[in-house]
Enzyme design. Sequence first.
Site, PDB file in Angstrom:
ATOM      1  N   SER A 106      28.452  51.535 -43.761  1.00 44.12           N
ATOM      2  CA  SER A 106      28.505  50.071 -43.728  1.00 44.12           C
ATOM      3  C   SER A 106      27.225  49.491 -43.156  1.00 44.12           C
ATOM      4  O   SER A 106      27.056  48.276 -43.128  1.00 44.12           O
ATOM      5  CB  SER A 106      29.706  49.618 -42.901  1.00 44.12           C
ATOM      6  OG  SER A 106      29.818  50.381 -41.744  1.00 44.12           O
ATOM      7  N   HIS A 127      29.877  50.882 -50.823  1.00 46.66           N
ATOM      8  CA  HIS A 127      30.554  50.419 -49.608  1.00 46.66           C
ATOM      9  C   HIS A 127      31.874  49.738 -49.966  1.00 46.66           C
ATOM     10  O   HIS A 127      31.886  48.675 -50.590  1.00 46.66           O
ATOM     11  CB  HIS A 127      29.617  49.465 -48.838  1.00 46.66           C
ATOM     12  CG  HIS A 127      30.180  48.999 -47.546  1.00 46.66           C
ATOM     13  ND1 HIS A 127      29.940  47.754 -47.019  1.00 46.66           N
ATOM     14  CD2 HIS A 127      31.007  49.614 -46.658  1.00 46.66           C
ATOM     15  CE1 HIS A 127      30.578  47.629 -45.871  1.00 46.66           C
ATOM     16  NE2 HIS A 127      31.240  48.737 -45.638  1.00 46.66           N
ATOM     17  N   GLU A 139      30.279  47.103 -52.547  1.00 43.56           N
ATOM     18  CA  GLU A 139      28.850  46.790 -52.518  1.00 43.56           C
ATOM     19  C   GLU A 139      28.115  48.043 -52.986  1.00 43.56           C
ATOM     20  O   GLU A 139      28.352  49.133 -52.452  1.00 43.56           O
ATOM     21  CB  GLU A 139      28.398  46.449 -51.091  1.00 43.56           C
ATOM     22  CG  GLU A 139      28.881  45.093 -50.604  1.00 43.56           C
ATOM     23  CD  GLU A 139      28.466  44.804 -49.169  1.00 43.56           C
ATOM     24  OE1 GLU A 139      28.134  43.648 -48.881  1.00 43.56           O
ATOM     25  OE2 GLU A 139      28.486  45.729 -48.322  1.00 43.56           O
ATOM     26  N   ASN A 177      28.722  42.561 -44.174  1.00 48.99           N
ATOM     27  CA  ASN A 177      28.678  42.722 -42.716  1.00 48.99           C
ATOM     28  C   ASN A 177      27.602  41.871 -42.055  1.00 48.99           C
ATOM     29  O   ASN A 177      27.745  41.484 -40.892  1.00 48.99           O
ATOM     30  CB  ASN A 177      28.520  44.192 -42.333  1.00 48.99           C
ATOM     31  CG  ASN A 177      29.853  44.918 -42.449  1.00 48.99           C
ATOM     32  OD1 ASN A 177      30.911  44.293 -42.348  1.00 48.99           O
ATOM     33  ND2 ASN A 177      29.817  46.218 -42.669  1.00 48.99           N
TER      34      ASN A 177
HETATM   35  N1  3HC Z   1      47.096  50.233 -49.122  1.00 48.44           N
HETATM   36  C1  3HC Z   1      46.675  50.253 -47.843  1.00 48.44           C
HETATM   37  N2  3HC Z   1      47.124  49.403 -46.907  1.00 48.44           N
HETATM   38  C2  3HC Z   1      47.998  48.456 -47.304  1.00 48.44           C
HETATM   39  C3  3HC Z   1      48.455  48.369 -48.624  1.00 48.44           C
HETATM   40  C4  3HC Z   1      47.968  49.310 -49.564  1.00 48.44           C
HETATM   41  N3  3HC Z   1      48.368  49.309 -50.813  1.00 48.44           N
HETATM   42  N4  3HC Z   1      49.301  47.321 -48.719  1.00 48.44           N
HETATM   43  C5  3HC Z   1      49.384  46.787 -47.476  1.00 48.44           C
HETATM   44  N5  3HC Z   1      48.590  47.477 -46.630  1.00 48.44           N
HETATM   45  C6  3HC Z   1      48.579  47.333 -45.190  1.00 48.44           C
HETATM   46  C7  3HC Z   1      47.972  46.313 -44.347  1.00 48.44           C
HETATM   47  O1  3HC Z   1      46.774  46.595 -43.827  1.00 48.44           O
HETATM   48  C8  3HC Z   1      49.015  46.291 -43.196  1.00 48.44           C
HETATM   49  O2  3HC Z   1      49.143  47.528 -42.485  1.00 48.44           O
HETATM   50  P1  3HC Z   1      50.486  48.032 -41.661  1.00 48.44           P
HETATM   51  O3  3HC Z   1      51.710  47.926 -42.495  1.00 48.44           O
HETATM   52  O4  3HC Z   1      50.191  49.476 -41.411  1.00 48.44           O
HETATM   53  O5  3HC Z   1      50.538  47.197 -40.405  1.00 48.44           O
HETATM   54  C9  3HC Z   1      50.194  46.100 -43.957  1.00 48.44           C
HETATM   55  O6  3HC Z   1      49.939  46.975 -45.047  1.00 48.44           O
HETATM   56  C10 3HC Z   1      50.443  44.661 -44.213  1.00 48.44           C
HETATM   57  O7  3HC Z   1      50.807  44.596 -45.476  1.00 48.44           O
HETATM   58  P2  3HC Z   1      51.308  43.267 -46.129  1.00 48.44           P
HETATM   59  O8  3HC Z   1      52.060  43.626 -47.340  1.00 48.44           O
HETATM   60  O9  3HC Z   1      51.979  42.409 -45.115  1.00 48.44           O
HETATM   61  O10 3HC Z   1      49.938  42.708 -46.609  1.00 48.44           O
HETATM   62  P3  3HC Z   1      49.365  41.293 -46.362  1.00 48.44           P
HETATM   63  O11 3HC Z   1      49.703  40.502 -47.541  1.00 48.44           O
HETATM   64  O12 3HC Z   1      49.692  40.794 -45.006  1.00 48.44           O
HETATM   65  O13 3HC Z   1      47.803  41.595 -46.431  1.00 48.44           O
HETATM   66  C11 3HC Z   1      45.702  42.317 -45.718  1.00 48.44           C
HETATM   67  C12 3HC Z   1      47.219  42.434 -45.522  1.00 48.44           C
HETATM   68  C13 3HC Z   1      45.338  42.622 -47.170  1.00 48.44           C
HETATM   69  C14 3HC Z   1      45.069  43.336 -44.811  1.00 48.44           C
HETATM   70  C15 3HC Z   1      45.250  40.834 -45.427  1.00 48.44           C
HETATM   71  O14 3HC Z   1      45.668  40.469 -44.142  1.00 48.44           O
HETATM   72  C16 3HC Z   1      43.761  40.657 -45.525  1.00 48.44           C
HETATM   73  O15 3HC Z   1      43.199  40.442 -46.599  1.00 48.44           O
HETATM   74  N6  3HC Z   1      43.043  40.738 -44.372  1.00 48.44           N
HETATM   75  C17 3HC Z   1      41.592  40.689 -44.327  1.00 48.44           C
HETATM   76  C18 3HC Z   1      41.046  42.063 -44.583  1.00 48.44           C
HETATM   77  C19 3HC Z   1      39.557  42.089 -44.600  1.00 48.44           C
HETATM   78  O16 3HC Z   1      38.864  41.115 -44.357  1.00 48.44           O
HETATM   79  N7  3HC Z   1      39.004  43.283 -44.885  1.00 48.44           N
HETATM   80  C20 3HC Z   1      37.593  43.522 -44.860  1.00 48.44           C
HETATM   81  C21 3HC Z   1      37.204  44.083 -43.536  1.00 48.44           C
HETATM   82  S1  3HC Z   1      35.467  44.366 -43.409  1.00 48.44           S
HETATM   83  C22 3HC Z   1      35.262  45.955 -43.920  1.00 48.44           C
HETATM   84  O17 3HC Z   1      36.170  46.674 -44.259  1.00 48.44           O
HETATM   85  C23 3HC Z   1      33.858  46.452 -43.947  1.00 48.44           C
HETATM   86  C24 3HC Z   1      33.597  47.506 -42.928  1.00 48.44           C
HETATM   87  O18 3HC Z   1      32.296  48.021 -43.152  1.00 48.44           O
HETATM   88  C25 3HC Z   1      33.663  46.986 -41.520  1.00 48.44           C
END
Ligand code: 3HC
Length: 272
Positions: A106, A127, A139, A177
């Site tokens: 990343s 990425h 990316e 990022n």
């Molecule tokens: N596969 C993996 N995880 C899944 C999934 C799937 N098919 N479906 C759901 N999840 C996960 C969620 O992370 C969460 O985990 P948990 O059950 O273990 O607590 C749970 O399942 C929540 O599921 P929901 O059905 O309630 O899903 P939501 O509709 O609430 O959406 C989300 C969850 C998609 C994570 C949403 O909140 C979201 O879009 N958040 C922002 C995520 C974001 O910005 N990601 C980018 C981060 S930056 C990055 O990754 C770059 C790195 O370099 C830092």
Amino acid sequence: MGSGIAHVFALGGFDVNLVDSSKDALEKALSSIKKNLAKQVKKETISTEEADISIARVGAETTIDSSINSQLVIEAVYEKKEVKEKILRELDSLCPSETVLATNTSSISISDLASCTNRSDKVIGMHFFNPVPIMKLVEVVRSIDTSDETFQTAIDFGKALGKKTVGAKDTPGFIVNVLLVPYLLDAVRQLENGLASAEEIDAAMVFGCGHPMGPLTLLDFVGLDTTLYIADIMYEEFKTVHYAAPPLLRRYVNAGYNGKKAGRGIYDYAAK
Ligand code: 3HC
């Protein structure tokens, strides 16, 4: 990230070989792929049959030489340059010369990572974003030496997975990022300054701006350690206050409060 990447490739119709030196990690990865495919079945985004076929496409091996027949190898070890270089060096010596070596880094320079191989034209950044099965972006980052053919291969793989691909320059943080991390750091700074509680900061961004998660929940989700590591690399490169990690973030990480995966980050998941 590795299990998420294996998940989307299998679902995209590719045979996948998941490699980790730890058997436990492989078992955990396979069970998380199963669990996440089941979530997609429940949400009716895929069928039970697609989930079953996908999981059958995922192999799991503890030795890296099992990657020898792969068209594309994506390293997704943790964000430490020396560790990534070691893996890429090994892959370079094992894989046929046509194999494309991709890194899910990343923040580390693709050109730096490519220079430890003898195929810098075939090394590229791919990425992915967390959670990989849901987030649509990849990316694609080329080093100064990546060939057009390798770039196109990475774009084609990304599209075959149904992802949106964007090309990005090889600078720390790439596109997402470089914009996201200063926002997350600012949220911690505001918490540190006592602007509002963590819950209030998160609620403000969810209800005021329509973000799916508030910045502090997102920080826990991405990992405080990962975010700190990315911030430090960007600070090292750009030397601007934008990327300087607030002391509170460093204190959390030093205490092992690395986010949801650790059971404790900004929020306490054990208590929840
Ligand atoms: N596969 C993996 N995880 C899944 C999934 C799937 N098919 N479906 C759901 N999840 C996960 C969620 O992370 C969460 O985990 P948990 O059950 O273990 O607590 C749970 O399942 C929540 O599921 P929901 O059905 O309630 O899903 P939501 O509709 O609430 O959406 C989300 C969850 C998609 C994570 C949403 O909140 C979201 O879009 N958040 C922002 C995520 C974001 O910005 N990601 C980018 C981060 S930056 C990055 O990754 C770059 C790195 O370099 C830092």
